[in-house]
Design a protein around this motif. Sequence first.
Motif, short mmCIF file in Angstrom:
data_model
loop_
_atom_site.label_atom_id
_atom_site.label_comp_id
_atom_site.label_asym_id
_atom_site.label_seq_id
_atom_site.Cartn_x
_atom_site.Cartn_y
_atom_site.Cartn_z
N LEU A 3 10.31 14.87 -1.46
CA LEU A 3 10.27 15.89 -2.50
C LEU A 3 9.31 15.44 -3.59
O LEU A 3 9.22 14.24 -3.89
N PRO A 4 8.58 16.36 -4.20
CA PRO A 4 7.54 15.99 -5.17
C PRO A 4 8.10 15.63 -6.55
O PRO A 4 7.64 16.13 -7.57
N HIS A 5 9.08 14.78 -6.57
CA HIS A 5 9.65 14.27 -7.82
C HIS A 5 9.39 12.77 -7.81
O HIS A 5 9.91 12.06 -6.94
N LEU B 298 0.85 -1.18 0.00
CA LEU B 298 0.00 0.00 0.00
C LEU B 298 0.89 1.23 0.00
O LEU B 298 1.78 1.36 0.84
N ILE B 299 0.65 2.11 -0.96
CA ILE B 299 1.35 3.39 -1.01
C ILE B 299 0.27 4.46 -0.91
O ILE B 299 -0.58 4.59 -1.80
N ALA B 300 0.27 5.19 0.19
CA ALA B 300 -0.72 6.25 0.41
C ALA B 300 -0.02 7.59 0.36
O ALA B 300 1.02 7.79 0.98
N CYS B 301 -0.61 8.50 -0.40
CA CYS B 301 -0.09 9.86 -0.50
C CYS B 301 -1.07 10.77 0.23
O CYS B 301 -2.23 10.88 -0.15
N PHE B 302 -0.59 11.42 1.28
CA PHE B 302 -1.40 12.35 2.06
C PHE B 302 -1.17 13.75 1.52
O PHE B 302 -0.05 14.27 1.57
N CYS B 303 -2.23 14.34 0.99
CA CYS B 303 -2.14 15.67 0.38
C CYS B 303 -3.39 16.47 0.72
O CYS B 303 -4.21 16.04 1.51
N ALA B 304 -3.51 17.62 0.08
CA ALA B 304 -4.68 18.48 0.27
C ALA B 304 -5.05 19.12 -1.06
O ALA B 304 -4.17 19.43 -1.87
N ALA B 305 -6.34 19.30 -1.27
CA ALA B 305 -6.84 19.85 -2.54
C ALA B 305 -6.32 21.26 -2.81
O ALA B 305 -6.15 21.65 -3.96
N TRP B 306 -6.04 22.01 -1.76
CA TRP B 306 -5.58 23.40 -1.93
C TRP B 306 -4.08 23.50 -2.20
O TRP B 306 -3.57 24.56 -2.52
N CYS B 307 -3.37 22.39 -2.12
CA CYS B 307 -1.91 22.38 -2.26
C CYS B 307 -1.52 22.28 -3.73
O CYS B 307 -1.77 21.26 -4.38
N PHE C 130 3.84 18.51 2.32
CA PHE C 130 3.28 17.70 1.24
C PHE C 130 4.29 17.49 0.13
O PHE C 130 5.08 18.39 -0.14
N PRO C 131 4.24 16.35 -0.54
CA PRO C 131 3.43 15.19 -0.18
C PRO C 131 4.07 14.40 0.96
O PRO C 131 5.29 14.32 1.07
N THR C 132 3.23 13.83 1.79
CA THR C 132 3.67 12.90 2.83
C THR C 132 3.23 11.52 2.37
O THR C 132 2.08 11.32 2.00
N LEU C 133 4.17 10.59 2.37
CA LEU C 133 3.92 9.26 1.81
C LEU C 133 4.04 8.17 2.87
O LEU C 133 4.88 8.25 3.77
N LEU C 134 3.20 7.18 2.71
CA LEU C 134 3.21 5.99 3.54
C LEU C 134 3.41 4.80 2.62
O LEU C 134 2.72 4.67 1.61
N VAL C 135 4.36 3.94 2.97
CA VAL C 135 4.58 2.70 2.22
C VAL C 135 4.46 1.56 3.21
O VAL C 135 5.19 1.51 4.21
N GLN C 136 3.51 0.66 2.94
CA GLN C 136 3.32 -0.51 3.78
C GLN C 136 3.41 -1.77 2.93
O GLN C 136 2.92 -1.79 1.80
N ALA C 137 3.99 -2.79 3.49
CA ALA C 137 4.01 -4.12 2.87
C ALA C 137 3.42 -5.08 3.88
O ALA C 137 3.93 -5.21 4.99
N GLY C 138 2.32 -5.69 3.49
CA GLY C 138 1.68 -6.63 4.40
C GLY C 138 1.27 -6.02 5.72
O GLY C 138 1.30 -6.68 6.75
N GLY C 139 0.92 -4.76 5.73
CA GLY C 139 0.49 -4.10 6.95
C GLY C 139 1.62 -3.53 7.79
O GLY C 139 1.39 -2.86 8.78
N ARG C 140 2.86 -3.81 7.40
CA ARG C 140 4.03 -3.26 8.11
C ARG C 140 4.45 -1.97 7.43
O ARG C 140 4.61 -1.93 6.22
N THR C 141 4.64 -0.92 8.21
CA THR C 141 5.05 0.36 7.65
C THR C 141 6.56 0.35 7.40
O THR C 141 7.35 0.17 8.33
N LEU C 142 6.92 0.54 6.13
CA LEU C 142 8.33 0.56 5.74
C LEU C 142 8.86 1.97 5.56
O LEU C 142 10.06 2.20 5.63
N PHE C 143 7.94 2.90 5.29
CA PHE C 143 8.34 4.31 5.13
C PHE C 143 7.13 5.17 5.46
O PHE C 143 6.01 4.87 5.06
N TYR C 144 7.38 6.25 6.18
CA TYR C 144 6.37 7.27 6.41
C TYR C 144 7.09 8.59 6.56
O TYR C 144 7.90 8.77 7.47
#
Length: 127
Positions: free
Chosen positions: A93-95, A24-33, A75-89
């Motif tokens: 940089l927005p590249h 799971l890769i979740a990108c936390f952002c905002a519409a105004w950003c 922003f952006p703040t990213l979450l990377v999970q593998a099998g429910g384990r968080t590997l990155f949060y």
Amino acid sequence: MPLLLPGTDSQSLRQALARPDTWLIACFCAAWCSTCLQYRPKLDALAHARPGHVFVWVDIEDHPDLLGDEDVENFPTLLVQAGGRTLFYGTMLPHIGHLERLLDSLTADAPAVTTALPDIRALLTQA
């Protein structure tokens, strides 16, 4: 697989996250950003390029429940999970190349990182 949205793509999220080993890769952002608005099409293209992963776009103002007590300050703040384990949060940089390299460097058995986030996988599959 396209970039999925909580609430809008609930059925697709349930199906995609049904396998416990799904990334799971979740990108936390905002519409105004403006940075987020520029990043989103690139993240969507990456989601299509990596159909084995689930990419989710989370507008923090529309879905504060997915953050729990965690604050997103950049922003952006990213979450990377593998099998429910968080590997990155964290903020990245927005590249899109930075995220691509991060995903290439991580393995499912990489050390987990601790966050104050709630169980995002469960919340995404409940709706």
